[in-house]
Design an enzyme around this catalytic site. Sequence first.
Site, PDB file in Angstrom:
ATOM      1  N   GLN A   1       0.885  -1.172   0.000  1.00 31.06           N
ATOM      2  CA  GLN A   1       0.000   0.000   0.000  1.00 31.06           C
ATOM      3  C   GLN A   1       0.914   1.211   0.000  1.00 31.06           C
ATOM      4  OE1 GLN A   1      -3.182  -0.112  -0.211  1.00 31.06           O
ATOM      5  NE2 GLN A   1      -3.908  -2.002   0.717  1.00 31.06           N
ATOM      6  N   SER A   2       0.554   2.203  -0.792  1.00 30.50           N
ATOM      7  CA  SER A   2       1.498   3.301  -0.975  1.00 30.50           C
ATOM      8  C   SER A   2       1.766   4.108   0.280  1.00 30.50           C
ATOM      9  CB  SER A   2       1.002   4.245  -2.056  1.00 30.50           C
ATOM     10  OG  SER A   2       0.976   3.569  -3.261  1.00 30.50           O
ATOM     11  N   THR A   3       0.690   4.565   0.923  1.00 34.13           N
ATOM     12  CA  THR A   3       0.930   5.450   2.048  1.00 34.13           C
ATOM     13  C   THR A   3       0.379   4.842   3.319  1.00 34.13           C
ATOM     14  OG1 THR A   3      -1.166   6.555   1.740  1.00 34.13           O
ATOM     15  CG2 THR A   3       0.699   7.484   0.563  1.00 34.13           C
TER      16      THR A   3
END
Length: 679
Positions: A24-26
């Site tokens: 997940q990116s952030t």
Amino acid sequence: MPHLTEQKVTVSHLKRKAYCYVRQSTIKQVFENTESTKRQYALRERAIALGWPLTQIVTIDQDLGETATSVADREGFQKLMAEVSLGRVGLVMGLEVSRLARNNADWARLLEICAITDTLILDEEGVYNPTDFNDRLLLNMKGTFSEVELHVLRSRLRGGILSKAKRGELKTRLPTGFVYDHNDKIIIDPDKQVQQSIRLFFDIFQRTGAAFATVKAFAKDDVKFPCRIHLGPDKGKLKWQRLTSSRARVILKNPRYAGVFYYGRQRSRKNVDGSTTYFQVSRDEWLVLIKDIHPGYITWEQYEENLRRMRQNAVAYNVIDRKTPPREGPCLLQGLAICGKCGQRMTIRYKYQHQGRLDPVYLCQRHRIERWESSCQYIPGATIDEAISKLLLESVTPLTLEVALQVQKELENRFNEADKLRKQQVERAEYEANLARRRFMKVDPDNRLVADTLEAEWNVKLRDLQDANDYYETHRHRESEKLKQEQQKEILKLAKDFPRLWNNPKTPAREKKRMIRFLIEDVTMTRGKDILLCVRFKGGATKTMSLPLPLKGWQHNVTDPEIVEIVDELTTSHTYSEIATILNERGYKSGQGHRFDRDLVKGITHSNKLKTRFARLRATGKLSANEVASLLGVTVATVRRRGKTSSIKTYPYNDRNGCLYEHPGVNFNLNEQQSLTIR
Ligand SMILES: [Zn+2]
């Protein structure tokens, strides 16, 4: 096509591990997007269904919360790549496979390695075999679409930001002194101390007209300036610190303080090495500028006026941050002087001497300008300029320059040869690294021992390649600062005319400075007991010189001890102007070759700490008019009158009728008339 899926999975795949890559990116996504995380973990069930035992399934979720700008920052992805390339992986799982690596280059590389090592890829839609042309095509297309999606998202986002900015509604980081209220409206910081500090700042600038003077005023009264922290755990808190010149300039240039919304004052440019350079564009190129959108500390007119004054100051102060082009003014080393104590470029001031002469002074004052701390060095420049002129005339002849240029050419040739050799070294390292990689790829992954040895060897070769590359780059960079051809021509031309041009009084200082720039790289100055100069010529030669500190003005007049002796002797019986007259009659000249006058003699007396005539007379018991008057019980005027008529002996101690009196003695007789009037 379920049978096809099963056909793709072979025993050789099942022998190896299955890797599930979760990302997940952030951090925000990690917390909010639990659904997709669940889906990613669900893939493991698919792997089990395909025949992988649970113990052979590895989940990589180290990259949760890392963005996908480059692989370098994502340890998990790197680990996955390494495992795949070692041939230990039979299956790579991921949600919407193309997401494995958003960045297309990373994606392509992973696919390539999967193809070499015969690794399958699995996502919610099926199993892909990258060695199969159709599957590879599909995967590549997915990667491309992922990139397109990212692009579209980004441009939509940017469009949204722009239209918000055009309405002046975009929330941006506010400068200290403003805050957003609970309705997201910009208001002046309710903290009274912050308000006052900023108003005081603009008031002082209004009065003094200079950022530097404003900093000085704050420093003198030890007034700290507020700064709101924008990042980190203390975000939003206030910090009080010393006002610096750079901060002052930033505040003065910020249109927000005039209640103006702006957007697009800064642009960026990607560099070859992947870094980004930011630069400011002129006001007509700003994307948005809306006046009176929120309350401000100054008006727009004031803001413009402040900018104008700052521009003027920049010219007047002659602040040199880097090598600057020659300007007016006689100082030869303008922009070439470097402080020997701290390495900053030095600035120049001119000092008016008598007879209209301008003497340069070299100053290192970065700390002074920035924080109103004391200057680092102050070096009078008159003698320095003379010495540099002499040095140039001595060393710059056509012959020496020709030799210098030949040496230069020789060096360049040698450099090119060395460069070729170094380049070859890099190529060899590259070749060896490739060889090691291929050897490693060919080995049967089950043959652990051999694989590990080959892996280690490959790593060593890769490191060698990196070292060779670094070595090559640093040397190339260091030695590539060579003179250009046309510059050399210009130098030769200059050499032939040099002494004639240099000594011609009609040659303007600006031209001389231009010539110096062709010859001298920089001059490092250190002030100790003497002035130490280190001149670095273009092409690398250096020359060190030591100059005595120039004498102060009056010191010129005391050089001859014989004159000091005469002055000492004459002071006993003469005033300054009388001594000057006597010296001139005897044909003496001052240290600078001038005729003597009262001030000069006075200067000599003071600088040599000679006893003044007044002190000498007092020492022999001579009295002032007041003292005589009180002794005799008469008025001061009477004493003065008697002094003039010589009934009391007088001794002038200066040239303005100041005199001391002989002690009248106990038997002193005033004439009868006087005696009567006293009684
Ligand atoms: Zn310095």
